[in-house]
Design a protein around this motif. Sequence first.
Motif, short mmCIF file in Angstrom:
data_model
loop_
_atom_site.label_atom_id
_atom_site.label_comp_id
_atom_site.label_asym_id
_atom_site.label_seq_id
_atom_site.Cartn_x
_atom_site.Cartn_y
_atom_site.Cartn_z
N GLY A 216 0.77 -1.23 0.00
CA GLY A 216 0.00 0.00 0.00
C GLY A 216 0.80 1.28 0.00
N VAL A 217 2.14 1.20 0.09
CA VAL A 217 2.94 2.41 0.12
C VAL A 217 3.48 2.73 -1.27
CG1 VAL A 217 3.60 2.01 2.51
CG2 VAL A 217 5.08 1.21 0.69
N PHE A 218 3.87 3.99 -1.47
CA PHE A 218 4.54 4.43 -2.69
C PHE A 218 5.95 4.85 -2.32
CE2 PHE A 218 0.15 4.66 -3.78
CZ PHE A 218 0.07 4.48 -5.15
N VAL A 219 6.95 4.29 -2.96
CA VAL A 219 8.34 4.54 -2.58
C VAL A 219 9.20 4.69 -3.83
CG1 VAL A 219 8.19 3.31 -0.38
CG2 VAL A 219 8.83 2.06 -2.45
N ASP A 220 10.39 5.27 -3.64
CA ASP A 220 11.45 5.24 -4.64
C ASP A 220 12.47 4.20 -4.20
OD1 ASP A 220 10.10 7.36 -5.71
OD2 ASP A 220 11.56 8.88 -5.13
N CYS A 221 13.17 3.60 -5.16
CA CYS A 221 14.12 2.55 -4.81
C CYS A 221 15.26 2.52 -5.84
CB CYS A 221 13.43 1.19 -4.76
SG CYS A 221 14.48 -0.16 -4.18
N VAL A 222 16.49 2.40 -5.35
CA VAL A 222 17.66 2.25 -6.21
C VAL A 222 17.88 0.75 -6.42
CG1 VAL A 222 20.12 2.67 -6.45
CG2 VAL A 222 18.67 4.38 -5.36
N ILE A 223 17.96 0.33 -7.69
CA ILE A 223 17.99 -1.11 -7.98
C ILE A 223 19.01 -1.43 -9.08
CG2 ILE A 223 15.62 -1.54 -7.27
CD1 ILE A 223 16.47 -1.30 -10.99
N GLU A 224 19.33 -2.73 -9.18
CA GLU A 224 20.04 -3.26 -10.33
C GLU A 224 19.03 -4.02 -11.18
OE1 GLU A 224 23.75 -6.20 -11.62
OE2 GLU A 224 23.27 -5.91 -9.50
N LEU A 225 19.03 -3.77 -12.48
CA LEU A 225 18.08 -4.41 -13.39
C LEU A 225 18.58 -5.80 -13.77
CD1 LEU A 225 15.48 -4.08 -15.08
CD2 LEU A 225 16.91 -3.20 -16.92
N GLU A 288 11.03 5.40 -9.54
CA GLU A 288 10.29 6.41 -8.81
C GLU A 288 8.81 6.04 -8.68
OE1 GLU A 288 11.22 9.71 -11.36
OE2 GLU A 288 12.84 10.38 -10.04
N ASN A 289 8.28 6.31 -7.51
CA ASN A 289 6.84 6.17 -7.26
C ASN A 289 6.35 4.74 -7.51
OD1 ASN A 289 4.50 7.41 -6.31
ND2 ASN A 289 3.71 7.75 -8.38
N ILE A 290 7.06 3.77 -6.92
CA ILE A 290 6.65 2.37 -7.03
C ILE A 290 5.47 2.14 -6.08
CG2 ILE A 290 7.37 -0.04 -6.79
CD1 ILE A 290 10.27 0.96 -6.92
N LYS A 291 4.40 1.59 -6.61
CA LYS A 291 3.29 1.18 -5.76
C LYS A 291 3.53 -0.27 -5.36
CE LYS A 291 -1.68 0.44 -5.45
NZ LYS A 291 -2.99 0.49 -6.15
N VAL A 292 3.54 -0.56 -4.07
CA VAL A 292 3.79 -1.90 -3.57
C VAL A 292 2.46 -2.58 -3.27
CG1 VAL A 292 4.99 -3.28 -1.83
CG2 VAL A 292 5.94 -1.07 -2.54
N LYS A 293 2.30 -3.80 -3.77
CA LYS A 293 1.04 -4.53 -3.58
C LYS A 293 1.33 -6.02 -3.51
CE LYS A 293 0.13 -5.10 -8.51
NZ LYS A 293 -0.88 -4.96 -9.60
N VAL A 294 0.31 -6.80 -3.15
CA VAL A 294 0.39 -8.26 -3.21
C VAL A 294 -0.10 -8.68 -4.59
CG1 VAL A 294 -0.40 -10.44 -2.25
CG2 VAL A 294 0.05 -8.51 -0.74
N GLY A 295 0.75 -9.38 -5.35
CA GLY A 295 0.39 -9.79 -6.69
C GLY A 295 -0.46 -11.04 -6.72
N ARG A 309 7.50 9.64 -16.83
CA ARG A 309 8.75 8.91 -16.70
C ARG A 309 8.65 7.99 -15.48
NH1 ARG A 309 12.60 10.34 -20.00
NH2 ARG A 309 14.24 9.53 -18.68
N GLY A 310 9.67 7.96 -14.62
CA GLY A 310 9.61 7.11 -13.45
C GLY A 310 10.84 6.23 -13.29
N ILE A 311 11.76 6.29 -14.29
CA ILE A 311 12.97 5.48 -14.24
C ILE A 311 14.15 6.38 -14.63
CG2 ILE A 311 14.14 3.41 -15.09
CD1 ILE A 311 11.43 2.30 -15.87
N ARG A 312 15.16 6.46 -13.76
CA ARG A 312 16.34 7.27 -14.05
C ARG A 312 17.59 6.41 -13.87
NH1 ARG A 312 17.59 11.41 -10.93
NH2 ARG A 312 16.11 11.14 -9.21
N LYS A 313 18.44 6.41 -14.89
CA LYS A 313 19.66 5.61 -14.84
C LYS A 313 20.68 6.24 -13.90
CE LYS A 313 22.88 3.05 -17.76
NZ LYS A 313 23.30 2.74 -19.15
#
Length: 547
Positions: A216-225, A288-295, A309-313
């Motif tokens: 239920g939260v919206f977050v930003d996260c730094v990740i490796e693809l 950016e602005n990832i919505k977290v949910k149960v799939g 947008r929503g993705i920055r390298k």
Amino acid sequence: MPSPPRDPALDLVAGFHSKKGGQYTPIAQATHGMACSLVGIVADVGETKPTPTGERSKRFNLVDPSSSSGSGISVTIFIAAPDEELLPSARLGQVLLLRNVKVKDFAGKPQGTCYKDSFQWCGYDPAQGKHFYTSTRSSSSPLGPSSVRGSNHDPFFKVSAAELEYFVKISDWWRALNEAQQRNVVDDSQGAGNIHLILQPRRSRQVATISEFEVGVFVDCVIELLEVWKGDINSTIYVTDYSENEHLYDQIDAQNYPIGQRTLVVTLWDGPHAMAEDLEVKSFYLLENIKVKVGRTGYLEGSIGYQDRGIRKIGPGSTQKNFAELLLRKKEYEENPHHSRIKYNEEHAQVPEPMQQGHQITVAKEPSSSRSKCLHTDQKCSSIAELTQCTRCPNRFRIRARIIEYYPRDIKDFVRVECNMCHRILDDRYNLCPDCGDLADSSRTVRYQFAIRVADESGELNVSVSNAEADLFFGGLSARDARDDTEALKTRLSPLLGHLYKWHEEFDDKAKNDPGRWLDLCVYSWVPDVDETLRLYKLFGCRLCKL
């Protein structure tokens, strides 16, 4: 300098009763299984979004004095697309009344849902001292037609004097709370130390690690693809930051992903979907602005969309928050990928050493006739009755049961071939999708998908078996190999389902009465998107073994 006197508005007791509207529940008392009416301050509000079913949804986070030690409650409202204008238009700091809120627990946290044919609402603007029903209709304006199309249901609740009185009181509480925090005069000696923890209107999203994700939260996260799947209307990416979350799928025998519960599936829509073809595997990005949910699989997932947008390298040497920590976690993982394989084992003396990949654990002090081994012996063994009566969902269980039925009846149909482009299920006539015309073998996915019905002395349970968990269960017989050699799959299953083969194929009454072998199984409960009242179950963390 003496502190200002405490504002009596801070002592408001949450919840009230109205002769017209009945009982309004304090937000902290809204618990799983309730259908209730709530009044709270809007501490956060999401955008109106389309749903996969073509409806519209909007999320509000509400707080009141009872929720001062937490973050209030998140309520998502659904309505048909043509009736979008009937959704609540309350803004940050305004009051919102919601009726017929269905409360369910997701990952142990209460979440509210309102449905188009039953919910009602009313807003209150403290700046104007008026209640309202839409952004353009005030209490003095004629409402006009307001029913949901196709029904006589009116989503606008006509409030009485009791509701209006509480609107004023909770608005004063919110004002006093913000003034007290700004003066820094709220302290524990006044009995209001927890007020600091109330969710304030959000000005920036948290940059979080995957281990910190909650439903239920919206977050930003730094990740490796790790991987990208480009589709027609959306794309799917697999990402990691090398932190673990117990609500992610456990990659036990992974080749392309980190071992353990470190890989997050994220669906991209709109602008982010258009960017998918330019994403580079093994590169680093800020999502950016990832919505977290149960799939649908019962595990945590993310989605990004409805934005340009929503993705920055992120390049080498970046000072982006959390990037340096990600690189450190990656280095530690690469040096010892099996460390903390199943992190909740660390809290139990039953498994004193980290589990190695491919390691089988023998269940101590239990009958030795089981044809399966579960990899989570630290899980308490439950009966099926205890499992089905548990209100927490998602959740994990360990059971001992027998297989009494399976589906599909034809064993060769345990393996399905799916087109990655259009998701059509391909039958034996096609190795490639006739609709998409893609001749690449990578355009299809071959995977296990079947169900078993298990039983113990207390009851019966339907359990699905699919994807990597099925690969683990069959101990090395991949879905592709099983599709090419059905007899090998049937032989592998024979100790478990042989008596059922005879019953189905040879009408052997003796086989029908054979109870089958006992199995040690781990089962995961989850809630499907299509019906939040359902509880579904799937197999995880088990493999067949020789006695």
